[in-house]
Design a protein around this motif. Structure first.
Motif, PDB file in Angstrom:
ATOM      1  N   GLY A 205     -11.990   7.572  -9.647  1.00  0.00           N
ATOM      2  CA  GLY A 205     -10.770   6.885 -10.028  1.00  0.00           C
ATOM      3  C   GLY A 205      -9.634   7.161  -9.073  1.00  0.00           C
ATOM      4  O   GLY A 205      -8.604   6.465  -9.117  1.00  0.00           O
ATOM      5  N   SER A 206      -9.802   8.161  -8.216  1.00  0.00           N
ATOM      6  CA  SER A 206      -8.772   8.498  -7.224  1.00  0.00           C
ATOM      7  C   SER A 206      -9.213   8.139  -5.814  1.00  0.00           C
ATOM      8  O   SER A 206      -8.587   8.584  -4.844  1.00  0.00           O
ATOM      9  CB  SER A 206      -8.444   9.999  -7.296  1.00  0.00           C
ATOM     10  OG  SER A 206      -8.005  10.362  -8.578  1.00  0.00           O
ATOM     11  N   GLY A 207     -10.282   7.361  -5.692  1.00  0.00           N
ATOM     12  CA  GLY A 207     -10.786   7.015  -4.362  1.00  0.00           C
ATOM     13  C   GLY A 207      -9.807   6.193  -3.553  1.00  0.00           C
ATOM     14  O   GLY A 207      -9.668   6.390  -2.338  1.00  0.00           O
ATOM     15  N   ALA A 208      -9.105   5.256  -4.196  1.00  0.00           N
ATOM     16  CA  ALA A 208      -8.150   4.418  -3.467  1.00  0.00           C
ATOM     17  C   ALA A 208      -7.001   5.255  -2.919  1.00  0.00           C
ATOM     18  O   ALA A 208      -6.555   5.061  -1.776  1.00  0.00           O
ATOM     19  CB  ALA A 208      -7.620   3.313  -4.383  1.00  0.00           C
ATOM     20  N   ALA A 209      -6.514   6.204  -3.711  1.00  0.00           N
ATOM     21  CA  ALA A 209      -5.431   7.070  -3.243  1.00  0.00           C
ATOM     22  C   ALA A 209      -5.901   7.972  -2.104  1.00  0.00           C
ATOM     23  O   ALA A 209      -5.136   8.248  -1.166  1.00  0.00           O
ATOM     24  CB  ALA A 209      -4.900   7.906  -4.406  1.00  0.00           C
ATOM     25  N   LEU A 210      -7.140   8.440  -2.176  1.00  0.00           N
ATOM     26  CA  LEU A 210      -7.689   9.261  -1.097  1.00  0.00           C
ATOM     27  C   LEU A 210      -7.764   8.473   0.204  1.00  0.00           C
ATOM     28  O   LEU A 210      -7.338   8.955   1.266  1.00  0.00           O
ATOM     29  CB  LEU A 210      -9.076   9.767  -1.492  1.00  0.00           C
ATOM     30  CG  LEU A 210      -9.889  10.450  -0.391  1.00  0.00           C
ATOM     31  CD1 LEU A 210      -9.204  11.724   0.086  1.00  0.00           C
ATOM     32  CD2 LEU A 210     -11.309  10.748  -0.871  1.00  0.00           C
ATOM     33  N   ALA A 211      -8.300   7.250   0.140  1.00  0.00           N
ATOM     34  CA  ALA A 211      -8.410   6.429   1.346  1.00  0.00           C
ATOM     35  C   ALA A 211      -7.037   6.101   1.910  1.00  0.00           C
ATOM     36  O   ALA A 211      -6.835   6.114   3.134  1.00  0.00           O
ATOM     37  CB  ALA A 211      -9.182   5.151   1.027  1.00  0.00           C
ATOM     38  N   ALA A 212      -6.061   5.821   1.028  1.00  0.00           N
ATOM     39  CA  ALA A 212      -4.717   5.485   1.507  1.00  0.00           C
ATOM     40  C   ALA A 212      -4.067   6.667   2.200  1.00  0.00           C
ATOM     41  O   ALA A 212      -3.403   6.511   3.244  1.00  0.00           O
ATOM     42  CB  ALA A 212      -3.860   5.010   0.330  1.00  0.00           C
ATOM     43  N   ALA A 213      -4.222   7.872   1.646  1.00  0.00           N
ATOM     44  CA  ALA A 213      -3.625   9.051   2.263  1.00  0.00           C
ATOM     45  C   ALA A 213      -4.244   9.346   3.620  1.00  0.00           C
ATOM     46  O   ALA A 213      -3.542   9.672   4.583  1.00  0.00           O
ATOM     47  CB  ALA A 213      -3.770  10.250   1.330  1.00  0.00           C
ATOM     48  N   LEU A 214      -5.565   9.250   3.714  1.00  0.00           N
ATOM     49  CA  LEU A 214      -6.226   9.503   4.989  1.00  0.00           C
ATOM     50  C   LEU A 214      -5.838   8.454   6.032  1.00  0.00           C
ATOM     51  O   LEU A 214      -5.635   8.774   7.211  1.00  0.00           O
ATOM     52  CB  LEU A 214      -7.744   9.530   4.793  1.00  0.00           C
ATOM     53  CG  LEU A 214      -8.301  10.714   4.001  1.00  0.00           C
ATOM     54  CD1 LEU A 214      -9.801  10.540   3.776  1.00  0.00           C
ATOM     55  CD2 LEU A 214      -8.034  12.029   4.730  1.00  0.00           C
ATOM     56  N   LYS A 215      -5.741   7.205   5.610  1.00  0.00           N
ATOM     57  CA  LYS A 215      -5.366   6.155   6.557  1.00  0.00           C
ATOM     58  C   LYS A 215      -3.924   6.330   7.034  1.00  0.00           C
ATOM     59  O   LYS A 215      -3.621   6.162   8.230  1.00  0.00           O
ATOM     60  CB  LYS A 215      -5.536   4.788   5.889  1.00  0.00           C
ATOM     61  CG  LYS A 215      -5.267   3.612   6.813  1.00  0.00           C
ATOM     62  CD  LYS A 215      -5.589   2.307   6.115  1.00  0.00           C
ATOM     63  CE  LYS A 215      -5.331   1.120   7.031  1.00  0.00           C
ATOM     64  NZ  LYS A 215      -5.671  -0.162   6.371  1.00  0.00           N
TER      65      LYS A 215
END
Length: 724
Positions: A689-699
């Protein structure tokens, strides 16, 4: 006044005529160039007549750099107004920055118009479009939305995803009109779906414009699954909607293509695979984009096919590594089709003989419902599976010449009386792994330390990495000169079986020589996993031998057991049912969980137990994970920047740990260090459920480091398939 004076004064007299002559020459040259190159466009806004309405084009440039993942505005000349529509390919000047408030210079690169606007956020003078490459709108709004969602999910750039989604342009294909779309076919009969408890209801829901979502555990059978998948596609077409099926390879796609043609006839669908060639494939893709065809059967790249009114997104054998793209940002077909099923409100079908933990997660979360047969039906159509463990082999003194335990030798002998026998060997080649006969030390190349292998009986030893020969090999530990095989390949196995059964033909399939089918007559078919040919006639193999099971189970990988079971089920599903005398012998320890799942033919139970173990340990798919690899300073810098960018709550960083160095001469995998360099890798784990936030932070962190030129670049991989 002398003649010399007149001659000296003549040029002065003509001086007034020079500017007029030069102007006339320039005008003549300009007119000549315009006639020779009518497609040439002005490079700047100065002096160019703009489109009367919506004079600004927002362009996605074909630059896959994550810090350039945005749109750029260009002026639309009046001459291009009609053709420069959203979705078309264009060429623009890009890369030289701004000068005096005006975008100038730069190289000509390709791009796509995504929007026409009345004004621009850019305060300077816009450069115009250089050229409209084609008036064909190939990047529609739905496809653009899908590409953006995939780019965000995998922390990649939109341009990279569009490059995967839109095939290269072939001008001749665009000039040919697409055929008129035929009327919707009739809904098919349930056929093989009647063997599944909810099978007929699933087809009725598709034909009635409903959107069911199911994880389908297919029953064994040489070609049954292809016909059943084709019936699901045909039922969707009967409802007036589009259908899409993604297969792991061209052979599987060809089977579904033939089955669907048998149900709905020609013209209802297209086959999108690399085997058809660039021009033919682009022509078929255009037919889908223009709405002339509403069904697509294809391999991995077909996951982006712009099917109109998508009613069903289906994928077969999602555990196959072919479904994961090697190009940035490395999306997986299963996740892309799940995204399409949600955003386009379509049905979803994930089918396989086995079951991955991701498929089990879809069922446990309630997103999809299980679609399986009753246990009595499974026992009827599945072959009898028997095992040979290490202790059995130690006590077995028979059939040494064929490297087969007695049980496997008898199964092969009995099966050859009724039809072909399949022999699955985990490795290609002759003897791909050798060791010292005295101390069992692996034989290595003296130049690059790669593994030595034998290409055939009596052939010189050759390195599997650098291809150098090693005629005078000696063990580096004990000095011994004798070798023994530690792993035997398909060709060596075929040679030994030929000696054990001298009157039986032996065929091999694997590597660059993969057979699509074999005759239904008695023969030994030696194949590597995934290259098993289908017996002609539809009866299947009389028996199957699954050799060297330890080679698949012994890999240091979290998915080793799941992958081994998937490979075994794929081969065993081609064998006749137990009621018809079909049998399978697997050479592996019977107490292991994957072996027991094969004996019971219970892939779903194995996947659910694996999912429970992953949940206890916090491994995907229960959690979301990203792998960050690169030089140590790059990994540390990216993780620090991601923390500042706002990693989600409960983020856990595992590592970093050193990555094994890539040996010189060995092929380099994506995300692996170059030869001679030391890299590290860290795993970033967050709750599901936090995958989108993880990808956004890394990007965001990657963009900041690239724009600020803060040292070397790290490699990001969302949902890494290998975390071992």
């Amino acid at each position: 006044m002398s003649r010399d004076d007149d001659e000296r004064r003549e040029p002065e007299g003509r001086a007034a005529e020079v500017p007029e002559q030069l102007a006339l020459i320039r005008e003549t040259v300009r007119e000549h160039k315009e006639r020779q190159a009518p497609k040439a466009r002005p490079r700047t806004w100065r002096g160019a007549e703009l489109a009367a309405t919506l004079p600004v084009a927002r362009v996605l440039v074909d630059k896959g750099l994550v810090h350039l993942d945005r749109y750029f505005d260009y002026a639309v000349p009046a001459a291009m107004d009609e053709e420069a529509q959203p979705g078309v390919r264009v060429r623009v000047r890009f890369g030289a920055g701004e000068r005096e408030g005006r975008r100038e210079g730069g190289k000509l690169i390709n791009g796509f118009i995504v929007e026409r606007r009345a004004d621009s956020d850019f305060t300077g003078r816009l450069a115009p479009l250089a050229q409209v490459l084609s008036p064909e709108p190939v990047l529609g709004p739905e496809l653009l939305q899908l590409c953006r969602a995939v780019a965000d999910r995998y922390a990649g750039s939109l341009a990279d995803v569009v490059q995967l989604a839109v095939p290269p342009r072939m001008a001749r294909a665009e000039k040919k009109p697409s055929p008129r779309r035929p009327p919707a076919p009739r809904a098919p009969e349930p056929g093989g779906w009647e063997r599944y408890e909810q099978g007929p209801a699933f087809l009725q829901a598709l034909a009635g414009k409903d959107t069911p979502r199911a994880v389908w555990t297919a029953l064994p059978g040489a070609g049954d699954w292809a016909d059943e998948l084709a019936r699901a596609l045909a039922a969707t077409l009967a409802s007036g909607r589009g259908a899409l099926a993604v297969l792991p390879d061209g052979r599987a796609a060809a089977r579904v293509d033939a089955a669907l043609t048998a149900h709905v006839g020609e013209g209802q669908h297209v086959l999108l695979t690399a085997d058809s060639g660039p021009e033919q494939r682009y022509r078929r893709w255009l037919a889908v984009s223009r709405g002339a065809v509403r069904a697509v059967v294809g391999t991995r790249a077909a996951m982006f096919a712009p099917v109109a009114k998508l009613g069903l997104a289906a994928i077969w054998d999602d555990g196959d590594s072919s479904h994961s793209d090697d190009h940035a940002p490395q999306p997986h077909a299963r996740e892309v089709l799940l995204q399409r099923a949600v955003t386009e409100r379509a049905a979803f079908l994930l089918g396989a003989h086995g079951c991955t933990v991701e498929a089990a997660q879809l069922v446990e979360s309630g997103f999809a419902h299980p679609l399986a047969a009753e246990r009595a039906t499974v026992r009827t159509v599945a072959p009898l599976v028997r095992t040979v463990g290490d202790r059995d082999e130690e006590r077995d003194e028979a059939a040494r010449s064929a490297r087969l335990p007695t049980l496997a030798w008898r199964a092969a002998r009995d099966g050859l009386e009724r039809g072909p026998v399949l022999v699955q060997v985990p490795r290609r080649g002759y003897v791909p792994r050798l060791a010292c006969a005295r101390c069992r030390e692996p034989a290595r190349c003296a130049h690059c330390a790669g593994p030595l292998e034998a290409a055939g009986e009596g052939a010189e030893l050759r390195c599997g990495w650098c291809a150098r020969e090693a005629p005078d090999w000696h063990c580096s530990l004990c000095g011994g000169a004798r070798l023994r095989g530690s792993v035997f390949g398909a060709r060596r196995t075929a040679e030994e079986l030929g000696r054990a059964f001298p009157t039986v033909p032996v065929r091999t399939s694997g590597g660059e020589h993969v057979l699509d089918s074999v005759p239904g007559r008695p023969a030994l078919v030696v194949s590597t996993p995934g290259a098993e040919p289908v017996p002609e006639g539809g009866e299947g193999y009389a028996a199957a031998l699954l050799l060297d099971g330890w080679a698949l189970l012994g890999r240091p990988d979290l998915r080793a057991g799941e992958e081994a079971l998937r490979r075994w089920l794929g081969a065993a599903s081609l064998v006749r049912g137990q009621g018809e005398g079909g049998s399978v012998v697997i050479v592996a320890e019977e107490t292991l969980r994957p072996v027991q799942a094969l004996v019971r033919w219970d892939p779903v139970g194995h996947a659910m137990r694996e999912l429970a173990d992953r949940a206890e340990l916090g491994f995907p798919p229960v959690s979301r994970m990203a792998a960050v690899s690169g030089p140590p300073e790059a990994v540390t810098g990216l993780l620090d920047a991601a923390g500042e960018a706002g990693l989600p709550e409960h983020t856990e960083v595992l590592g970093p740990v050193p990555l094994p160095a890539t040996e010189r001469g060995r092929p380099r995998r994506t995300g692996a260090p170059p030869p001679g360099e030391q890299w590290e890798r860290a795993l970033v784990r967050v709750p599901r459920g936090s995958g989108a936030a993880l990808a956004a932070a890394l990007k965001t962190a990657q963009v900041r480091r690239l724009t600020g030129r803060e040292g070397p670049v790290a490699h990001i991989r969302i949902d890494p398939p290998d975390i071992g």
